[in-house]
Each structure stands twice: as C-alpha cells, then as structure tokens.
Design an enzyme around this catalytic site. Structure first.
Site, short mmCIF file in Angstrom:
data_model
loop_
_atom_site.label_atom_id
_atom_site.label_comp_id
_atom_site.label_asym_id
_atom_site.label_seq_id
_atom_site.Cartn_x
_atom_site.Cartn_y
_atom_site.Cartn_z
N ALA A 153 -6.23 9.89 7.78
CA ALA A 153 -6.60 10.43 6.51
C ALA A 153 -7.14 9.20 5.71
O ALA A 153 -6.88 8.14 6.20
CB ALA A 153 -5.25 10.51 5.92
N ASP A 206 -9.13 4.30 -4.10
CA ASP A 206 -8.50 4.51 -2.73
C ASP A 206 -9.61 4.90 -1.68
O ASP A 206 -9.38 5.65 -0.73
CB ASP A 206 -7.69 5.85 -2.68
CG ASP A 206 -6.82 5.91 -1.75
OD1 ASP A 206 -6.52 4.69 -0.90
OD2 ASP A 206 -5.88 6.55 -1.59
N HIS A 239 -9.18 -0.03 0.17
CA HIS A 239 -8.90 -0.41 1.55
C HIS A 239 -10.08 -1.02 2.07
O HIS A 239 -11.04 -0.26 2.33
CB HIS A 239 -8.34 0.62 2.48
CG HIS A 239 -7.37 1.42 1.87
ND1 HIS A 239 -6.09 1.11 2.26
CD2 HIS A 239 -6.95 2.26 1.02
CE1 HIS A 239 -5.02 1.89 1.67
NE2 HIS A 239 -5.72 2.64 0.81
N LYS A 298 2.94 -3.63 -3.21
CA LYS A 298 2.91 -2.20 -2.68
C LYS A 298 3.90 -1.62 -2.02
O LYS A 298 4.28 -2.41 -1.00
CB LYS A 298 1.57 -2.21 -2.17
CG LYS A 298 1.09 -0.63 -1.57
CD LYS A 298 0.57 0.12 -2.66
CE LYS A 298 0.39 1.62 -2.30
NZ LYS A 298 -1.13 1.81 -1.52
O1 DOR Z 1 -5.85 8.87 2.73
C1 DOR Z 1 -5.16 7.86 2.82
N1 DOR Z 1 -5.72 6.77 3.46
N2 DOR Z 1 -4.25 7.36 1.99
C2 DOR Z 1 -3.66 6.22 2.16
O2 DOR Z 1 -2.44 6.14 1.30
C3 DOR Z 1 -4.05 5.29 3.00
C4 DOR Z 1 -5.53 5.19 3.29
C5 DOR Z 1 -5.71 4.58 4.47
O3 DOR Z 1 -5.46 3.45 4.77
O4 DOR Z 1 -6.41 4.93 5.27
ZN ZN Z 2 -4.71 3.75 -0.52
#
Ligand code: DOR
Ligand code: ZN
Length: 333
Positions: free
Chosen positions: A254, A240, A15, A95
């Site tokens: 998260a 990730d 991201h 996705k």
């Molecule tokens: O922990 C995560 N953060 N899992 C995800 O699938 C998305 C990501 C986010 O975009 O912050």
């Molecule tokens: Zn992710």
C-alpha cells in the site's frame, strides 16, 4: 499562461524511504516543497537520536533546498528519557502507528496505554503527536472510524498535547477533528481529495492509487474537500507520498507516489471548489502555524497546462499515471 504564485509549501507527511532511492525521492520533493516531515517507518525505525540525526542529514545532503522537520516513531514502552533525548536531537513530531496498521508497523503501539509515558513527555516538551488513525482489527473501510475512540482517549489523557490526525479519509473523522479541541489538527492528502474507491477499484484495479487508509465514497471525499477548502486552520496538507518499487507494489504494498503530482492535483481540486484563494493557507500557512514553525520563504508557481502523468517517475509508477491533469507547479527562487 494563467497562473498563481503563492508561498512555498510544506508537506507534513511524506515517505522519502532510505538507502539508494532516497536521493531521488528527496530531490523530487524539493522541486515542489520547501519543507517536509519525513515519516519514520524505515527499517530499522527512526526511534533513536542517532538514527534520526543520520536520517535528517542524509536528506539534507541529497536535497539541500529541502528543510526537514524531524519525526520519530513511537515504540511501545518508550519512556520520558527516550523522548527527551529525541527532542534534544531535534525531533519535533512523534508518530503513532497502531501495530499492524500499515507498512513496517509490526513494532507499533498495541494499546494506547503503552504510549502514555511518552505522550506525557511529548506534551511537556512541546512535541506534536501525529497519528495513523486506523484500527487494524476493524473491516478495512471502517478502520478510521473505529479508531476515533482511541483518539478520544488520547485527547482526554493528555490535554494540551498537539495532535495531528494523519491522512483523513472519511466524513466521521473530519467531523471528529472539527469538534475536537483547538490543539487537534489533521493532514489531508491530494489523493483523498481527488479520488474515491471507484477510481481505485471501479473499472480496473489501479494499483498506483492503492494506499492506507483507502480512498472512500464520494460523500467522504466531499467532506474532505469542504474541510480543506473551509479556511479552517485545523486542516493542512500532508501528501503521504509513499513510493514502492515495482516488485513490492506488484506484491500488494500500500502506498502512492504522490510527490510528482500532488500540487497539480490540489490546484485542480481547489479550482473546482471555487477556492483557489484558499490553497496557500492549506499548503503553506495552517500547518506551519499548528506546528509553531516560521512560514517558508520563497514561492511556488502554479499554472494551467494540460499534461499526461507518465507511467514511471524515479523508477516508480506515480499516482494518477496515465491521467491528464490540468495544472503544473514549480518552485520559484
Ligand atoms: O499507504 C500507505 N503507505 N499508508 C501508510 O500509512 C504507509 C505508507 C508506506 O509507508 O508505504
Ligand atoms: Zn504515510
């Protein structure tokens, strides 16, 4: 200093966010990776050709040394024409986010039937599907396993569709991928290989390690390590890396900022498993082969050196902040 030099790696799941912070995140990625598949859960989502083309250009402007694998977000009701237009705009991966499963997924898929037309078109056009495999209505530690029947349904309904299960976190999903057809692969993160729920919650809450899916038990981690180090071409790296600014993190978001530490963590993990000679396959060969891409040119050097991960990198508290790691990594020319 003892070290290894291997082919420059890919990150098939990261991201890089949007707006002002994107440039720093993209450059940080370019310091370790030659190529990245940036996730499309921006606001608004990357779900139209124009949005996708603009987004890829913004990353290439910020970090010219980082090649981009364009990823679009599947939205309920997308049809064959939508998918063809995205493919013509350069998309390689679509996705699938179950609605409500994670950050900015309220517009995700509620029922897999909603994606059938788009998935059929993706298969016909040679695009790959990447899936956030968690069932949001299940208890939080069981969400990945609870989603496996949906993956079964997708594989049955769309034979030949290349499907990557993202950020594997549990033993049941590892075995599901191993038993699935050759068209099925999976990404594994450095944090799921190196940490468990104990590290997140056991002593005091380490919010820098809080992510979806949650890191799980030692037995789950052992299965992930076995898969990543097995040499199987089904398994490849996706960090990730998911930075959140401190205020959002404090509000419970998260996501771990893994980019600054991912290669160091991976080298430590593969060394512990006696599998350092398999690291190049995992980070630079298997994923490119799965996605039909040329391997990267250039290389990355990894060497043994103790360092303590700082409390802030690019304005974000990174994964493993305050911990001492035993490896460092830098891209060579
Ligand atoms: O922990 C995560 N953060 N899992 C995800 O699938 C998305 C990501 C986010 O975009 O912050
Ligand atoms: Zn992710």
């Amino acid at each position: 200093m003892p070290g290894i030099e291997i082919r420059a790696p890919d990150d098939f799941h990261a991201h890089l966010r949007q707006g002002a912070p994107l440039a720093a995140f993209a450059r940080r990625h370019a310091a370790g990776f030659a190529r990245v598949a940036p996730m499309p859960n921006t606001l608004p989502p990357l779900a139209t050709p124009a949005a996708l083309v603009d987004y890829v250009a913004s990353i290439e402007r910020a970090a010219p040394g980082l090649a981009v694998i364009p990823v679009f977000k599947l939205i309920p009701g997308m049809d064959e024409n939508d998918v063809r237009a995205l493919a013509e705009a350069g998309a390689r991966i679509g996705k699938y986010y179950p609605a409500g499963s994670t950050t900015n997924s309220g517009d995700g898929i509620r029922d897999p039937a909603e994606a059938d037309e788009a998935l059929g078109a993706m298969r016909d056009l040679g695009l790959a599907l990447a899936v956030h495999a968690e069932e949001p209505s299940a208890p939080v530690l069981e969400r990945e396993t609870a989603f496996l029947p949906v993956l079964d349904r997708i594989v049955r309904a769309h034979p030949g569709l290349r499907l990557s299960v993202e950020h594997l976190s549990g033993a049941a999903a590892v075995r599901w991928v191993e038993e699935a057809p050759e068209t099925v692969g999976a990404t594994i993160t450095a944090h799921h290989l190196c940490f468990t729920l104990e590290d997140l919650l056991g002593e005091s809450l380490d919010t820098a390690l809080y992510c979806k899916p949650l890191p799980k038990s030692g037995a789950d981690r052992a299965e992930l390590r076995r898969a990543a180090c097995s040499g199987s071409r089904k398994f490849f790296f996706g960090s990730d890396s998911a930075p959140h600014e401190p205020a959002r993190k404090a509000a419970g978001a998260a996501g771990v900022y893994a980019a600054p530490v991912a290669l160091a963590l991976l080298a430590g993990c593969f060394e512990e498993e006696g599998a350092l000679d398999g690291l190049e396959g995992f980070i630079a060969v298997h994923g490119a082969a799965f996605h039909g891409l040329e391997p990267n040119r250039g290389s990355v050097r990894l060497w043994r050196e103790d360092w303590t991960v700082p409390e802030a990198v690019d304005g974000v508290r990174p994964l493993a902040a305050g911990r001492t790691l035993r490896w460092k990594a830098a891209r060579s020319a």
